[in-house]
Scaffold this motif. Sequence first.
Motif, PDB file in Angstrom:
ATOM      1  N   GLU A  91       4.565   7.049  -3.428  1.00 31.26           N
ATOM      2  CA  GLU A  91       5.572   6.238  -4.361  1.00 31.26           C
ATOM      3  C   GLU A  91       4.719   6.283  -5.608  1.00 31.26           C
ATOM      4  O   GLU A  91       4.960   6.027  -6.706  1.00 31.26           O
ATOM      5  CB  GLU A  91       5.593   4.944  -3.951  1.00 31.26           C
ATOM      6  CG  GLU A  91       6.739   4.943  -2.692  1.00 31.26           C
ATOM      7  CD  GLU A  91       6.624   3.525  -1.850  1.00 31.26           C
ATOM      8  OE1 GLU A  91       6.022   2.692  -2.381  1.00 31.26           O
ATOM      9  OE2 GLU A  91       7.002   3.747  -0.766  1.00 31.26           O
ATOM     10  N   LYS A 118       3.430   6.022 -11.322  1.00 28.92           N
ATOM     11  CA  LYS A 118       4.306   5.775 -10.327  1.00 28.92           C
ATOM     12  C   LYS A 118       5.340   6.851 -10.294  1.00 28.92           C
ATOM     13  O   LYS A 118       5.641   7.641 -11.383  1.00 28.92           O
ATOM     14  CB  LYS A 118       5.214   4.432 -10.716  1.00 28.92           C
ATOM     15  CG  LYS A 118       4.408   3.280 -10.454  1.00 28.92           C
ATOM     16  CD  LYS A 118       5.156   2.174 -10.880  1.00 28.92           C
ATOM     17  CE  LYS A 118       4.261   0.750 -10.743  1.00 28.92           C
ATOM     18  NZ  LYS A 118       4.176   0.258  -9.183  1.00 28.92           N
ATOM     19  N   ARG A 119       6.137   7.118  -9.441  1.00 30.83           N
ATOM     20  CA  ARG A 119       7.046   8.313  -9.145  1.00 30.83           C
ATOM     21  C   ARG A 119       7.922   7.906 -10.232  1.00 30.83           C
ATOM     22  O   ARG A 119       8.584   6.789 -10.278  1.00 30.83           O
ATOM     23  CB  ARG A 119       7.761   8.036  -7.627  1.00 30.83           C
ATOM     24  CG  ARG A 119       8.680   9.349  -7.379  1.00 30.83           C
ATOM     25  CD  ARG A 119       9.264   9.401  -6.090  1.00 30.83           C
ATOM     26  NE  ARG A 119       8.285  10.181  -5.267  1.00 30.83           N
ATOM     27  CZ  ARG A 119       7.803  11.440  -5.425  1.00 30.83           C
ATOM     28  NH1 ARG A 119       8.518  12.162  -5.946  1.00 30.83           N
ATOM     29  NH2 ARG A 119       7.219  11.795  -4.418  1.00 30.83           N
TER      30      ARG A 119
END
Length: 120
Positions: A91, A118-119
């Motif tokens: 994530e 962050k993804r």
Amino acid sequence: MSSYIFLDNIRFFAHHGVGEQETLVGNEFTVSLRLQVDIRRAAETDDVADTVSYADVYEAVKAEMAIPSKLLEHVSGRIIDRLFRDFPQIEEIELKLAKRNPPMGADIEAAGVEIRFKRP
């Protein structure tokens, strides 16, 4: 609950640098990773298929470190892209990439970059 998998101070010999001598001779680098991953399922099943294998993460980072680049920022970007592509369970990634004893005429242990993504 937040959970993380980490790999701390992985050592590599690689050929990254702006100067011609750096890419020719090479240098020592360290990579540290902190990967946000939901480990609840793996905690129940005791099955590596339910988490991210740090051995597989190491192999992905090793492959990217083997490709010479001028900038550590570029290497870092490639590592992050690869980890997000290869491991959909990740994530967020915190990465620290450092060049040991950089050739800059200073009494310094290491210099490098620290980034967090962050993804998308």
